[in-house]
Design a protein around this motif. Structure first.
Motif, PDB file in Angstrom:
ATOM      1  N   TYR A 112       0.850  -1.185   0.000  1.00 46.43           N
ATOM      2  CA  TYR A 112       0.000   0.000   0.000  1.00 46.43           C
ATOM      3  C   TYR A 112       0.889   1.239   0.000  1.00 46.43           C
ATOM      4  O   TYR A 112       2.095   1.186   0.298  1.00 46.43           O
ATOM      5  CB  TYR A 112      -0.900   0.017   1.239  1.00 46.43           C
ATOM      6  CG  TYR A 112      -2.012  -1.008   1.212  1.00 46.43           C
ATOM      7  CD1 TYR A 112      -2.923  -1.046   0.156  1.00 46.43           C
ATOM      8  CD2 TYR A 112      -2.179  -1.916   2.257  1.00 46.43           C
ATOM      9  CE1 TYR A 112      -3.955  -1.982   0.138  1.00 46.43           C
ATOM     10  CE2 TYR A 112      -3.208  -2.837   2.256  1.00 46.43           C
ATOM     11  CZ  TYR A 112      -4.082  -2.872   1.179  1.00 46.43           C
ATOM     12  OH  TYR A 112      -5.098  -3.806   1.165  1.00 46.43           O
ATOM     13  N   TYR A 113       0.256   2.387  -0.300  1.00 51.02           N
ATOM     14  CA  TYR A 113       0.992   3.645  -0.301  1.00 51.02           C
ATOM     15  C   TYR A 113       1.086   4.201   1.125  1.00 51.02           C
ATOM     16  O   TYR A 113       0.163   4.049   1.927  1.00 51.02           O
ATOM     17  CB  TYR A 113       0.315   4.670  -1.218  1.00 51.02           C
ATOM     18  CG  TYR A 113       0.702   4.497  -2.669  1.00 51.02           C
ATOM     19  CD1 TYR A 113       1.805   5.162  -3.192  1.00 51.02           C
ATOM     20  CD2 TYR A 113      -0.032   3.646  -3.501  1.00 51.02           C
ATOM     21  CE1 TYR A 113       2.161   4.990  -4.532  1.00 51.02           C
ATOM     22  CE2 TYR A 113       0.320   3.473  -4.835  1.00 51.02           C
ATOM     23  CZ  TYR A 113       1.419   4.150  -5.331  1.00 51.02           C
ATOM     24  OH  TYR A 113       1.787   3.972  -6.643  1.00 51.02           O
ATOM     25  N   TYR A 114       2.209   4.818   1.401  1.00 49.92           N
ATOM     26  CA  TYR A 114       2.452   5.404   2.723  1.00 49.92           C
ATOM     27  C   TYR A 114       1.606   6.660   2.888  1.00 49.92           C
ATOM     28  O   TYR A 114       1.437   7.459   1.955  1.00 49.92           O
ATOM     29  CB  TYR A 114       3.941   5.734   2.870  1.00 49.92           C
ATOM     30  CG  TYR A 114       4.292   6.516   4.107  1.00 49.92           C
ATOM     31  CD1 TYR A 114       4.312   5.916   5.361  1.00 49.92           C
ATOM     32  CD2 TYR A 114       4.589   7.883   4.026  1.00 49.92           C
ATOM     33  CE1 TYR A 114       4.626   6.640   6.502  1.00 49.92           C
ATOM     34  CE2 TYR A 114       4.903   8.609   5.155  1.00 49.92           C
ATOM     35  CZ  TYR A 114       4.916   7.987   6.392  1.00 49.92           C
ATOM     36  OH  TYR A 114       5.218   8.709   7.516  1.00 49.92           O
ATOM     37  N   ASP A 115       1.071   6.864   4.085  1.00 48.37           N
ATOM     38  CA  ASP A 115       0.237   8.022   4.396  1.00 48.37           C
ATOM     39  C   ASP A 115       1.142   9.189   4.795  1.00 48.37           C
ATOM     40  O   ASP A 115       1.743   9.178   5.882  1.00 48.37           O
ATOM     41  CB  ASP A 115      -0.734   7.674   5.530  1.00 48.37           C
ATOM     42  CG  ASP A 115      -1.774   8.762   5.751  1.00 48.37           C
ATOM     43  OD1 ASP A 115      -1.673   9.824   5.101  1.00 48.37           O
ATOM     44  OD2 ASP A 115      -2.684   8.550   6.585  1.00 48.37           O
ATOM     45  N   ARG A 116       1.221  10.194   3.932  1.00 50.63           N
ATOM     46  CA  ARG A 116       2.103  11.333   4.194  1.00 50.63           C
ATOM     47  C   ARG A 116       1.589  12.247   5.294  1.00 50.63           C
ATOM     48  O   ARG A 116       2.304  13.172   5.703  1.00 50.63           O
ATOM     49  CB  ARG A 116       2.302  12.141   2.907  1.00 50.63           C
ATOM     50  CG  ARG A 116       3.150  11.419   1.857  1.00 50.63           C
ATOM     51  CD  ARG A 116       3.357  12.306   0.644  1.00 50.63           C
ATOM     52  NE  ARG A 116       4.207  11.675  -0.352  1.00 50.63           N
ATOM     53  CZ  ARG A 116       5.526  11.796  -0.393  1.00 50.63           C
ATOM     54  NH1 ARG A 116       6.150  12.521   0.528  1.00 50.63           N
ATOM     55  NH2 ARG A 116       6.237  11.219  -1.335  1.00 50.63           N
ATOM     56  N   ASN A 117       0.378  12.047   5.768  1.00 53.02           N
ATOM     57  CA  ASN A 117      -0.121  12.883   6.863  1.00 53.02           C
ATOM     58  C   ASN A 117       0.682  12.683   8.148  1.00 53.02           C
ATOM     59  O   ASN A 117       0.611  13.531   9.052  1.00 53.02           O
ATOM     60  CB  ASN A 117      -1.596  12.568   7.132  1.00 53.02           C
ATOM     61  CG  ASN A 117      -2.485  13.004   5.989  1.00 53.02           C
ATOM     62  OD1 ASN A 117      -2.225  14.020   5.331  1.00 53.02           O
ATOM     63  ND2 ASN A 117      -3.552  12.247   5.729  1.00 53.02           N
ATOM     64  N   TYR A 118       1.426  11.608   8.221  1.00 53.82           N
ATOM     65  CA  TYR A 118       2.245  11.361   9.410  1.00 53.82           C
ATOM     66  C   TYR A 118       3.586  12.079   9.353  1.00 53.82           C
ATOM     67  O   TYR A 118       4.355  12.014  10.310  1.00 53.82           O
ATOM     68  CB  TYR A 118       2.479   9.859   9.582  1.00 53.82           C
ATOM     69  CG  TYR A 118       1.253   9.098  10.019  1.00 53.82           C
ATOM     70  CD1 TYR A 118       0.960   8.941  11.362  1.00 53.82           C
ATOM     71  CD2 TYR A 118       0.377   8.562   9.085  1.00 53.82           C
ATOM     72  CE1 TYR A 118      -0.171   8.250  11.773  1.00 53.82           C
ATOM     73  CE2 TYR A 118      -0.755   7.865   9.482  1.00 53.82           C
ATOM     74  CZ  TYR A 118      -1.026   7.717  10.822  1.00 53.82           C
ATOM     75  OH  TYR A 118      -2.154   7.041  11.227  1.00 53.82           O
ATOM     76  N   THR A 165       0.218   3.277   9.302  1.00 53.57           N
ATOM     77  CA  THR A 165       0.760   4.396   8.526  1.00 53.57           C
ATOM     78  C   THR A 165       0.646   4.188   7.016  1.00 53.57           C
ATOM     79  O   THR A 165       1.336   4.875   6.253  1.00 53.57           O
ATOM     80  CB  THR A 165       2.225   4.634   8.902  1.00 53.57           C
ATOM     81  OG1 THR A 165       2.950   3.399   8.803  1.00 53.57           O
ATOM     82  CG2 THR A 165       2.342   5.169  10.316  1.00 53.57           C
ATOM     83  N   ILE A 187      -2.117   3.633   3.575  1.00 55.54           N
ATOM     84  CA  ILE A 187      -3.489   3.869   3.120  1.00 55.54           C
ATOM     85  C   ILE A 187      -3.991   2.586   2.465  1.00 55.54           C
ATOM     86  O   ILE A 187      -3.533   2.211   1.381  1.00 55.54           O
ATOM     87  CB  ILE A 187      -3.551   5.046   2.136  1.00 55.54           C
ATOM     88  CG1 ILE A 187      -2.971   6.310   2.782  1.00 55.54           C
ATOM     89  CG2 ILE A 187      -4.979   5.295   1.665  1.00 55.54           C
ATOM     90  CD1 ILE A 187      -2.855   7.478   1.821  1.00 55.54           C
TER      91      ILE A 187
END
Length: 575
Positions: free
Chosen positions: A213-219, A347, A349
């Motif tokens: 999955y793609y990493y959540d950049r909100n972190y 972490t 998506i």
């Protein structure tokens, strides 16, 4: 009455060959009296003592030696009798400094020029009975016989070894029980391992399995800021850590003679970073034909994540007097492993429409048997060439590496592979924290100091994560900072922020030499290739920086697995 005999007649009557001193002549006579620099106040001592100067130089305080306190230098009183009167007028000259000058020798032994103002040291303030004694915190106290100044050397910094005598003696247990029938073959000191080096080219990808999955950049917000804090949730996903010989892909590659050595990234990274390890660990080495399999046993410590393993004041075991059950090494290791599993799953998506699929499905996941969905995990099987110029045949190694997520490059827009890990803070005031800063207040303003402290206290853990990222050829390594919501509770945590590093750059920051790790792997492999087929166990000594290689029976650890399965079956039948 007999006539008086003068001193001159008495001296002249003695033959020169029996007398002591220069021959008497007119040149040595002053008004008929032999010239000699003496005074009536002189005391007779040793005529010649060749050891005095050497003793004074060695002891550095001859003026205070009891045996020399009454001794005077011969001829010291003759200066005023035979002083020459200088005709020049010296009234215009004056002495600026009339203090006594002495030559001090700098030493560290008894009587040396350097005085240690420690506890009960000779020459210190405690021995002289004057002055105040500085305690930790700057408080002054007088009247004590001993100083409690733990800084040592006058409070200018801690002296090495100071108060080490009252530290608890660490006697850790081995990760595996050494049985009497095991035969020790080799003992390798860490000093030898640190000197090894092998330049190895970048590995090649053989195959890929799983999906990402793609990493959540909100972190990726500023660590330590209130907007960056997020609760760590429990995310149940199926993740696997199968040992080398049980991996079906590795078994297939071994049947095709693709390499000589086979391992997983967790096992291989522990071997490459062995000189940094403190806690005991073990791995199983199986020699089958001309192939070597680096395995781990069930319940191995290689699956767990240590906390503050390299700290100067590491967490104490319960047997060592630690009454805090939450902060002993075992409990902290379980907590760190739990945090890393959930942090990596939280972490990313989870969007099936946007995920990167490898060439093959996850080789360990079976939808019909698992009740939980598979975690975001990709397994890349990579081959490295460990050959030397003198080798007649190439020596290749195949390792199963793991990736946790994928993210878009900000400039090129290409996909980058990511590994995700988490550092955890338990209690910066508890025993075992070893001077760690408070992350909630210091992570935003002193992030470099926080990372530097973690590099020192968790050197082995961070080195293993970095080595795994380099083995997998990951582009980015994400490290999260997770802290307890309450220091007295280890089941609720908060994510304070995430920082990204390039694995190669992070390795240079913490002085991690990958070539040294490959040299260690090649040395252990050569050692095992010279031995007959069988099973061997490599054990890190729990209290010494030493690796030991044992020859063990073929059924070692298999009986324990069978007994464990039998007990589980009996418990299920009873239920």
């Amino acid at each position: 009455m007999a006539p008086a005999i003068s001193l001159t007649d008495l001296v002249s009557a003695l033959p020169n060959d029996e007398s002591w001193g220069p021959p008497v002549s007119a040149e040595t006579m002053v008004d008929g009296v032999p010239y000699a620099p003496y005074s009536k106040g002189d005391k007779l001592g040793r005529m010649a003592d060749w050891n005095t100067e050497g003793k004074d130089r060695e002891r550095g305080r001859a003026g205070f030696q009891r045996g020399y306190r009454d001794q005077q230098v011969y001829g010291a009183g003759s200066g005023s009798l035979f002083a020459v009167q200088v005709a020049e007028d010296e009234s215009s000259f004056s002495v600026v400094d009339n203090s006594r000058t002495s030559t001090k020798t700098r030493g560290f032994g008894r009587g040396g020029g350097t005085v240690f103002r420690g506890r009960g040291q000779r020459g210190g303030a405690a021995a002289r009975g004057r002055g105040a004694f500085q305690r930790v915190g700057g408080r002054q106290q007088g009247g004590d016989r001993y100083s409690d100044n733990r800084g040592g050397r006058g409070g200018r910094g801690r002296r090495f070894g100071w108060r080490d005598y009252d530290k608890p003696q660490r006697t850790r247990d081995s990760s595996v029980q050494i049985k009497p029938e095991w035969q020790m073959l080799e003992e390798i000191d860490f000093n030898r391992l640190t000197k090894l080096n092998l330049e190895t080219p970048d590995g090649e990808d053989l195959d890929g399995y799983g999906f990402l999955y793609y990493y959540d950049r909100n972190y990726d917000k500023q660590p330590g800021a209130k907007t960056a804090e997020k609760k760590l949730n429990i995310v149940d996903r199926a993740a696997y850590n199968v040992t080398t010989s049980s991996d079906p892909v590795i078994q297939e590659l071994a049947d095709r003679n693709e390499a000589t050595i086979f391992a997983t990234d967790q096992i291989l990274s522990m071997l490459m970073c062995a000189p940094r390890s403190v806690y005991s660990w073990d791995m199983v080495v199986q020699r089958q034909g001309n192939k070597i399999f680096l395995d781990k046993r069930d319940g191995s410590s290689l699956d767990m994540i240590s906390v503050n393993e390299n700290a100067a004041d590491a967490p104490l075991e319960t047997s060592e007097g630690n009454k805090d059950s939450l902060n002993n090494p075992g409990a902290l290791s379980l907590e760190a492993t739990f945090i890393n599993h959930n942090f990596a799953n939280q972490t990313v998506i989870e969007n099936d429409a946007q995920k990167v699929q490898m060439a093959h499905e996850n080789p360990f996941y079976s939808p019909s048997e698992e009740s939980e969905p598979a975690a975001s995990k990709a397994y890349k099987y990579r081959r490295f060439d460990l050959s030397l110029e003198k080798d007649e045949e190439p020596l290749n190694l195949i390792v199963r590496t793991e990736l946790d997520a994928v993210m878009k490059n900000n400039i090129s827009g290409e996909d980058q592979f990511v590994t995700i890990h988490a550092l955890n803070e338990f209690d910066n005031k508890a025993q075992g924290s070893s001077g760690a800063l408070d992350w909630r207040t210091k992570l935003a303003s002193q992030r470099g100091a926080v990372v530097a402290t973690e590099m020192k206290n968790n050197s082995c853990k961070l080195a293993r994560w970095t080595a795994q990222s380099i083995l997998a050829k990951a582009d980015v390594m994400k490290i999260g900072f997770v802290s307890r919501a309450n220091p007295r509770s280890n089941d609720r945590h908060v994510i304070l922020g995430v920082v990204g590093y390039k694995p190669r750059e992070f390795a240079s920051q913490m002085n991690l030499n990958i070539s040294n790790g490959w040299g260690i792997v090649r040395t252990i492999a050569d050692m095992c290739l010279k031995m007959p087929e069988g099973k061997y166990v490599l054990v890190k000594d729990p209290n010494k920086p030493v690796l030991r290689l044992y020859d063990v029976p073929l059924n070692t650890f298999e009986e324990e697995v069978e007994e464990k399965e039998t007990v589980e079956e009996e418990e299920e039948e009873e239920e």
